[in-house]
Design a protein around this motif. Structure first.
Motif, short mmCIF file in Angstrom:
data_model
loop_
_atom_site.label_atom_id
_atom_site.label_comp_id
_atom_site.label_asym_id
_atom_site.label_seq_id
_atom_site.Cartn_x
_atom_site.Cartn_y
_atom_site.Cartn_z
N GLU A 79 1.30 52.78 17.53
CA GLU A 79 1.99 52.26 15.74
C GLU A 79 3.17 52.17 16.81
O GLU A 79 4.65 51.88 16.26
N MET A 80 3.35 50.34 17.40
CA MET A 80 4.54 49.94 18.48
C MET A 80 5.25 48.79 17.46
O MET A 80 5.16 48.10 18.41
N GLY A 81 4.74 47.97 16.12
CA GLY A 81 5.20 47.46 16.22
C GLY A 81 4.01 46.68 14.99
O GLY A 81 4.17 45.34 14.66
N GLY A 82 3.13 46.58 15.52
CA GLY A 82 1.76 45.26 15.21
C GLY A 82 2.07 43.84 16.62
O GLY A 82 1.10 43.57 16.01
N HIS A 83 1.84 44.65 16.95
CA HIS A 83 2.42 42.91 18.42
C HIS A 83 2.19 43.84 19.75
O HIS A 83 2.79 43.47 20.19
N HIS A 84 1.97 44.97 19.90
CA HIS A 84 1.69 45.58 21.14
C HIS A 84 2.99 44.97 22.06
O HIS A 84 3.49 45.81 23.12
N GLY A 85 4.22 45.75 21.48
CA GLY A 85 5.57 45.47 22.27
C GLY A 85 5.56 43.87 22.59
O GLY A 85 5.98 44.06 23.77
N ILE A 86 4.98 43.34 22.31
CA ILE A 86 5.70 41.57 22.76
C ILE A 86 6.89 41.74 22.46
O ILE A 86 7.58 41.18 23.51
N ASP A 87 7.52 41.48 21.24
CA ASP A 87 8.80 41.40 21.00
C ASP A 87 9.97 42.43 21.12
O ASP A 87 11.25 42.55 21.38
N ARG A 88 9.43 43.36 20.83
CA ARG A 88 9.88 45.16 21.43
C ARG A 88 8.51 45.87 20.62
O ARG A 88 7.93 46.39 19.50
N ALA A 89 9.65 46.86 21.57
CA ALA A 89 8.56 48.36 21.35
C ALA A 89 8.87 49.50 20.74
O ALA A 89 9.75 49.71 20.95
N VAL A 90 8.50 49.72 19.68
CA VAL A 90 9.11 50.43 18.79
C VAL A 90 8.55 52.22 19.61
O VAL A 90 9.53 53.00 19.37
N HIS A 91 7.43 52.10 19.65
CA HIS A 91 6.98 53.62 19.84
C HIS A 91 6.62 53.17 21.68
O HIS A 91 4.76 53.51 22.14
N PRO A 92 7.07 52.60 22.78
CA PRO A 92 6.38 51.94 23.79
C PRO A 92 5.17 53.08 24.70
O PRO A 92 4.12 52.28 25.43
N GLU A 93 5.60 54.71 24.43
CA GLU A 93 5.08 55.75 25.27
C GLU A 93 3.58 55.13 24.46
O GLU A 93 2.43 56.16 25.44
N GLN A 94 2.82 54.72 23.85
CA GLN A 94 2.05 54.83 23.30
C GLN A 94 1.40 53.62 24.53
O GLN A 94 0.00 53.03 23.87
#
Length: 185
Positions: free
Chosen positions: A61-76
């Protein structure tokens, strides 16, 4: 193709997914949890993965984009990386790393997981959110700097993991400086 799924993991998302897939076994393990637990699960089911009898949908659950523009939960990101490694290690298994947006309500996230299970062929790293589905692919972009770092005399380099791919290329570039290499794994 119709796939029978079961849920592995814990937390609010895993519990919501269990309402959709209440079974304790099936063709695809829908995994929600940390990378370490995914590793332990995959290790325990390696024979099934190797034979293609079991697949894994690793949900983050990092935002639906694998943290490409921002990582909500980068630990994932570790779960995504491990899913990609599992896909390489077990080519007969259906493996996907599905990233969702934690800010969406739980019902759409469950629908996104259900929709992804119906996609037969895809690259491993995908994301879904209210805007739609994305597929992340690696492109060859070349180097950003051609300068090879200069090592101090008698440098020791400890390399963990497989000494292939990019790791092997880096070591080949550094080898003329004659460092001491310690390879683990």
């Amino acid at each position: 193709p119709a796939r029978s799924a079961f849920v592995v993991g814990h937390g609010a998302l895993a519990e919501a997914l269990r309402h959709k897939w209440p079974h304790s076994s099936g063709d695809i393990a829908v995994f929600a949890g940390p990378a370490r637990e995914l590793f332990l699960f995959a290790h325990s089911r390696a024979a099934d993965l190797d034979a293609g009898r079991l697949g894994i949908l690793a949900v983050t659950e990092m935002g639906g984009h694998h943290g490409i523009d921002r990582a909500v939960h980068p630990e994932q990101g570790g779960t995504t990386g491990l899913a990609k490694a599992l896909a390489a290690e077990f080519p007969k298994a259906w493996v996907r790393a599905l990233d969702l947006d934690a800010e969406e309500d739980i019902a759409p996230r469950v629908r996104h997981a259900d929709a992804e299970l119906k996609v037969d062929r895809s690259l491993v790293e995908v994301g879904r959110n209210a805007k739609g589905r994305i597929v992340v692919r690696t492109i060859e972009a070349g180097t950003t700097d051609t300068k090879i770092p200069t090592l101090a005399p008698h440098s020791v380099i400890l390399v963990t993991g497989g000494a292939r791919g990019i790791t092997a290329e880096i070591l080949k570039a550094l080898a003329p400086q004659k460092p001491i290499l310690i390879l683990l794994g």
